[in-house]
Design a protein around this motif. Structure first.
Motif, PDB file in Angstrom:
ATOM      1  N   UNK A  67       0.830  -1.203   0.000  1.00 31.02           N
ATOM      2  CA  UNK A  67       0.000   0.000   0.000  1.00 31.02           C
ATOM      3  C   UNK A  67       0.863   1.250   0.000  1.00 31.02           C
ATOM      4  N   UNK A  68       1.856   1.247   0.913  1.00 33.90           N
ATOM      5  CA  UNK A  68       2.722   2.411   1.008  1.00 33.90           C
ATOM      6  C   UNK A  68       3.450   2.643  -0.313  1.00 33.90           C
ATOM      7  N   UNK A  69       3.923   1.550  -0.917  1.00 37.43           N
ATOM      8  CA  UNK A  69       4.636   1.689  -2.185  1.00 37.43           C
ATOM      9  C   UNK A  69       3.749   2.333  -3.234  1.00 37.43           C
ATOM     10  N   UNK A  70       2.480   1.900  -3.280  1.00 41.58           N
ATOM     11  CA  UNK A  70       1.564   2.464  -4.276  1.00 41.58           C
ATOM     12  C   UNK A  70       1.330   3.946  -4.005  1.00 41.58           C
ATOM     13  N   UNK A  71       1.087   4.279  -2.726  1.00 43.34           N
ATOM     14  CA  UNK A  71       0.828   5.696  -2.408  1.00 43.34           C
ATOM     15  C   UNK A  71       2.047   6.539  -2.735  1.00 43.34           C
ATOM     16  N   UNK A  72       3.244   5.973  -2.425  1.00 43.60           N
ATOM     17  CA  UNK A  72       4.475   6.694  -2.728  1.00 43.60           C
ATOM     18  C   UNK A  72       4.592   6.951  -4.223  1.00 43.60           C
ATOM     19  N   UNK A  73       4.237   5.928  -5.012  1.00 43.92           N
ATOM     20  CA  UNK A  73       4.367   6.081  -6.455  1.00 43.92           C
ATOM     21  C   UNK A  73       3.418   7.163  -6.959  1.00 43.92           C
ATOM     22  N   UNK A  74       2.212   7.231  -6.376  1.00 45.27           N
ATOM     23  CA  UNK A  74       1.263   8.228  -6.853  1.00 45.27           C
ATOM     24  C   UNK A  74       1.649   9.634  -6.431  1.00 45.27           C
ATOM     25  N   UNK A  75       2.387   9.755  -5.302  1.00 47.00           N
ATOM     26  CA  UNK A  75       2.856  11.078  -4.886  1.00 47.00           C
ATOM     27  C   UNK A  75       4.322  11.254  -5.223  1.00 47.00           C
ATOM     28  N   UNK A  76       4.739  10.764  -6.343  1.00 41.86           N
ATOM     29  CA  UNK A  76       6.168  10.747  -6.622  1.00 41.86           C
ATOM     30  C   UNK A  76       6.775  12.142  -6.491  1.00 41.86           C
ATOM     31  N   UNK A  77       7.873  12.199  -5.730  1.00 42.81           N
ATOM     32  CA  UNK A  77       8.565  13.476  -5.552  1.00 42.81           C
ATOM     33  C   UNK A  77       8.021  14.325  -4.427  1.00 42.81           C
ATOM     34  N   UNK A  78       6.866  13.952  -3.878  1.00 39.63           N
ATOM     35  CA  UNK A  78       6.280  14.743  -2.798  1.00 39.63           C
ATOM     36  C   UNK A  78       6.967  14.500  -1.470  1.00 39.63           C
ATOM     37  N   UNK A 125       9.839  -0.091  -1.621  1.00 34.39           N
ATOM     38  CA  UNK A 125      10.603   0.691  -2.602  1.00 34.39           C
ATOM     39  C   UNK A 125      10.553   0.034  -3.976  1.00 34.39           C
ATOM     40  N   UNK A 126      10.686  -1.305  -3.991  1.00 32.13           N
ATOM     41  CA  UNK A 126      10.647  -2.007  -5.271  1.00 32.13           C
ATOM     42  C   UNK A 126       9.284  -1.820  -5.929  1.00 32.13           C
ATOM     43  N   UNK A 127       8.226  -1.937  -5.092  1.00 29.31           N
ATOM     44  CA  UNK A 127       6.876  -1.796  -5.637  1.00 29.31           C
ATOM     45  C   UNK A 127       6.656  -0.380  -6.160  1.00 29.31           C
ATOM     46  N   UNK A 128       7.214   0.578  -5.428  1.00 34.64           N
ATOM     47  CA  UNK A 128       7.099   1.972  -5.861  1.00 34.64           C
ATOM     48  C   UNK A 128       7.722   2.148  -7.247  1.00 34.64           C
ATOM     49  N   UNK A 149       8.942   8.609   3.223  1.00 34.42           N
ATOM     50  CA  UNK A 149       8.811   7.157   3.287  1.00 34.42           C
ATOM     51  C   UNK A 149      10.035   6.459   2.697  1.00 34.42           C
ATOM     52  N   UNK A 150      10.643   7.086   1.697  1.00 35.89           N
ATOM     53  CA  UNK A 150      11.851   6.483   1.126  1.00 35.89           C
ATOM     54  C   UNK A 150      12.946   6.416   2.186  1.00 35.89           C
ATOM     55  N   UNK A 151      13.108   7.534   2.907  1.00 34.10           N
ATOM     56  CA  UNK A 151      14.116   7.547   3.971  1.00 34.10           C
ATOM     57  C   UNK A 151      13.773   6.501   5.026  1.00 34.10           C
ATOM     58  N   UNK A 152      12.489   6.427   5.362  1.00 30.83           N
ATOM     59  CA  UNK A 152      12.078   5.449   6.374  1.00 30.83           C
ATOM     60  C   UNK A 152      12.369   4.024   5.911  1.00 30.83           C
ATOM     61  N   UNK A 153      12.104   3.755   4.629  1.00 32.13           N
ATOM     62  CA  UNK A 153      12.334   2.393   4.127  1.00 32.13           C
ATOM     63  C   UNK A 153      13.805   2.034   4.172  1.00 32.13           C
TER      64      UNK A 153
END
Lengths: 361, 331
Positions: free
Chosen positions: B120-131, B209-212, B137-141
């Motif tokens: 889920x997080x990966x998908x949300x991250x992908x939709x807010x790319x760069x936000x 991250x991979x899913x993102x 979340x990238x740092x957290x991962x």
């Protein structure tokens, strides 16, 4: 054709002053007077390309640029790789200090009751990271555990990377029965639960040397790499340049080394870093549980001692547990950052930007 | 099935054939004792030593290994007999069978939670790319891959049960409650499971991250734009078009994670003192209880294989292209 080639080979390896005499003669495509052949008619078949021959020094400079300078330049340009390699360099320095080269002892071994009990870190600069229940300096313990850790990581990561690459490339390149046999082997190791196997092996055979511990931990790390390498090799095998090498009749070993493995280097190096991280995690976990013998100092053993002996709700004592933890996190952070940075080093386009002379390959 | 048999054989061979394995160790130990007592081993004494080795390890040293292997397999398949635990003096199967549901309970909850949340997080991250959410979340991962799960386990144990006293530090149920479907018992079970599940959640987390990355790549594809132009709803695009196609490469690595999570239960359960498969194995290792070790090892292998088998079968549901046929990858 032949005579000119002989002449070239002669001059290119000769020292520089003699070559400058020939410079005028070789601009016409390499036919020079010293080759002693009969004058040939200038057809397109005798024309060779007009690439200027490099002197030995130029060659050295170019290969230095390609193999040393460009990767380092990319590394330095990428903050992740920079930080990662600095962290790892710090650990290596720590290991060297602890090993006391040439008899120089910068950090002595920790002794019992050398300082007050449970000194907090950053209070007394004689004991920068504080002391434990027996008054041993934690910094000294940490430093002296480093060589064993590094040895273990190196042994395990090298084993898993070499085995994984070897099996993956051979299986992917040869195909057929070799492939299916090797992949069955990989699957078998993959399905045996890794840590459980390692724990059982380690506790039955009780390895004392950190090298052996690393090798045992490396056992369950290679199958994943072997699988990814195999699938990569399968696609590289079909590429045009591999096919060209095959048609040119180059030996299989040469093709594997030059065409296949050199294209896999990014995967391999990144996997070296990740499997190093895994080995740190697993080994520290096993030492923490007390499954591995307490033969030499190790961060996991320090955590074990702290966990069993310190009062963990007391903020004055918990640093004993936290310091080795922080080191583990730091070293694995170093490996991860380096892995991400290395990804860019092997990115050919990025590298070309840092090579000034090399553009002709 | 072939892989399973091979894995079993390798395990058995490793366990029995390598130098200084259990048999040799016990035998050497006993011989040493005899020599110290001043008697050189005569044939009768050798027989006695062999007898003692057999009672200690459940292995008859005079039998060749393939006969022993055949007997072992036959006992398991025909009689469900994994031998007897030396230390606890109970059949191995009973001990493991009691412990297994608890292990599955923790691991599956941890794995399922970890996988869903990270996807889920990966998908949300992908939709807010760069936000900001994406960067955070990238740092957290990355931080999550840096910190081993057992450090999370130890620290959470220190904070929540030693310092704050909110959650128990060991056991799997409240000893004051009676087992059954009553509220205090269930609350006790849940309370004891929170920390282990949380830690195996951390261990199973990752892949976000991979899913993102996959999602972002998929979103750039032409057919997504076509779908948008066709007026297909955003939700349908996100789930059926992007999500499903981006899941495929990650799915394989999730499957491989199954093997890892059951293995890591040994470390986790020991830290939390949670009496299930892992702790049983750990204690068996400490007591050199070889039949029990072998039994639990077989259990681990077969559970892992079962997980992979299920994954393999469901692979066709996610990717219709691989349904049956020779192109099907094993994992």
């Amino acid at each position: 054709m032949k005579p000119t080639e002989n002449g070239d080979a002669e001059t290119s390896h000769a020292d520089t002053p003699r070559r400058t005499d020939d410079e005028s003669a070789r601009t016409d495509g390499g036919t020079n007077s010293r080759s002693g052949s009969a004058p040939m008619d200038e057809s397109i078949f005798t024309q060779t390309s007009n690439v200027p021959e490099l002197t030995g020094r130029e060659k050295a400079r170019r290969s230095f640029e390609r193999h040393v300078y460009a990767p380092i330049a990319v590394l330095l340009n990428d903050w992740r790789a920079l930080v990662g390699s600095l962290i790892l360099l710090g650990f290596v320095v720590m290991g060297v200090i602890a090993a006391a080269p040439f008899g120089i002892v910068l950090v002595e071994k920790a002794t019992v009751m050398e300082g007050p009990i449970y000194l907090s870190p950053f209070q007394d600069w004689a004991y920068p990271l504080g002391t434990n229940v027996m008054g041993k300096s934690i910094l000294k313990q940490v430093v002296h555990a480093t060589p064993a850790m590094l040895e273990m990581i190196l042994a395990g990561a090298l084993l898993s990377v070499c085995l994984g690459t070897l099996i993956g490339t051979v299986a992917g390149y040869r195909g057929g029965r070799t492939d299916s046999a090797l992949m069955t082997l990989t699957d078998v190791v993959l399905t045996i639960p890794g840590i459980a196997l390692v724990i059982v092996l380690a506790s039955i055979y009780q390895p004392e040397s950190p090298l052996v511990v690393g090798l045992i931990l490396g056992i369950d790390n290679w199958p994943k790499l072997a699988r990814t390498v195999r699938s990569q090799v399968l696609s590289i095998r079909e590429e045009a340049f591999t096919e060209a090498s095959r048609i040119m009749g180059l030996s299989e070993l040469h093709i594997l080394r030059k065409d296949v493995v050199s294209n896999l280097m990014p995967y391999i190096s990144v996997n070296f870093a990740t499997s190093a991280r895994k080995i740190i995690f697993e080994s520290v976990g096993l030492y923490f549980l007390g499954i591995l013998p307490r033969s030499n100092l190790n961060w996991g053993l320090m955590m074990n001692d702290a966990y069993n002996q310190a009062n963990l709700t007391n903020p004055d004592q918990i640093h004993w547990l936290l310091v080795p933890m922080a080191l583990i996190i730091l070293i694995s952070l170093g490996f991860i950052l380096l892995a991400q940075g290395l990804d860019r080093v092997f990115n050919v386009r990025l590298r070309a930007r840092h090579e000034t002379a090399g553009g002709d390959e | 099935m072939l892989v399973f048999l091979l894995a079993l054989t390798v395990t058995f061979a490793l366990y029995r054939m390598l130098p200084f394995g259990p048999v040799e160790m016990v035998k050497n130990h006993l011989m040493q004792q005899m020599i110290e007592q001043g008697s050189s081993p005569s044939p009768q004494q050798m027989e006695r030593i062999n007898m003692m080795v057999q009672t200690y390890t459940g292995i008859d040293p005079s039998k060749p290994w393939y006969v022993a292997y055949y007997d072992y397999l036959r006992n398991i398949i025909v009689y469900q007999d994994f031998g007897r635990s030396i230390f606890k003096n109970r059949p191995v199967f009973d001990i493991l069978f009691e412990a297994m549901p608890w292990s599955l309970f923790i691991s599956i909850y941890g794995l399922a939670l970890g996988t869903t949340v990270s996807l889920l997080l990966g998908a949300v991250m992908a939709y807010n790319e760069g936000g900001t959410f994406d960067t955070g979340m990238t740092i957290f991962s990355i931080a999550n891959t840096t910190v081993p799960y057992y450090i999370v386990a130890i620290l959470s144990l220190i904070v929540f049960s030693f310092s704050l006293g909110w959650l128990p530090s060991g056991g799997r149920m409240d000893p004051n409650t009676t087992a059954g479907l009553n509220l205090p018992f269930i609350v006790g079970v849940v309370k004891h499971a929170i920390l282990p599940v949380f830690s195996s959640f951390i261990a199973g987390f990752g892949g976000a991250l991979a899913f993102r990355g996959n999602c972002i790549r998929e979103m750039g594809e032409g057919y997504i734009r076509v779908a948008r132009l066709r007026g297909i709803s955003q939700g349908r695009i996100a789930i059926r078009y992007v999500g499903r196609n981006a899941l495929l490469p990650v799915y394989t690595s999730i499957m491989m994670g199954i093997a890892g999570i059951f293995g890591s239960s040994i470390i986790l359960e020991t830290i939390f003192n949670y009496p299930a498969m892992g702790l049983v194995t750990y204690n068996a290792l400490l007591n050199r209880d070889y039949p029990l070790i072998m039994g639990s090892f077989i259990f681990f292998t077969s559970i892992t294989l079962l997980g992979i088998l299920i994954a393999d079968l469901t692979y066709g549901v996610i990717d219709p292209r691989v349904k049956g046929g020779s192109e099907r990858e094993a994992y």
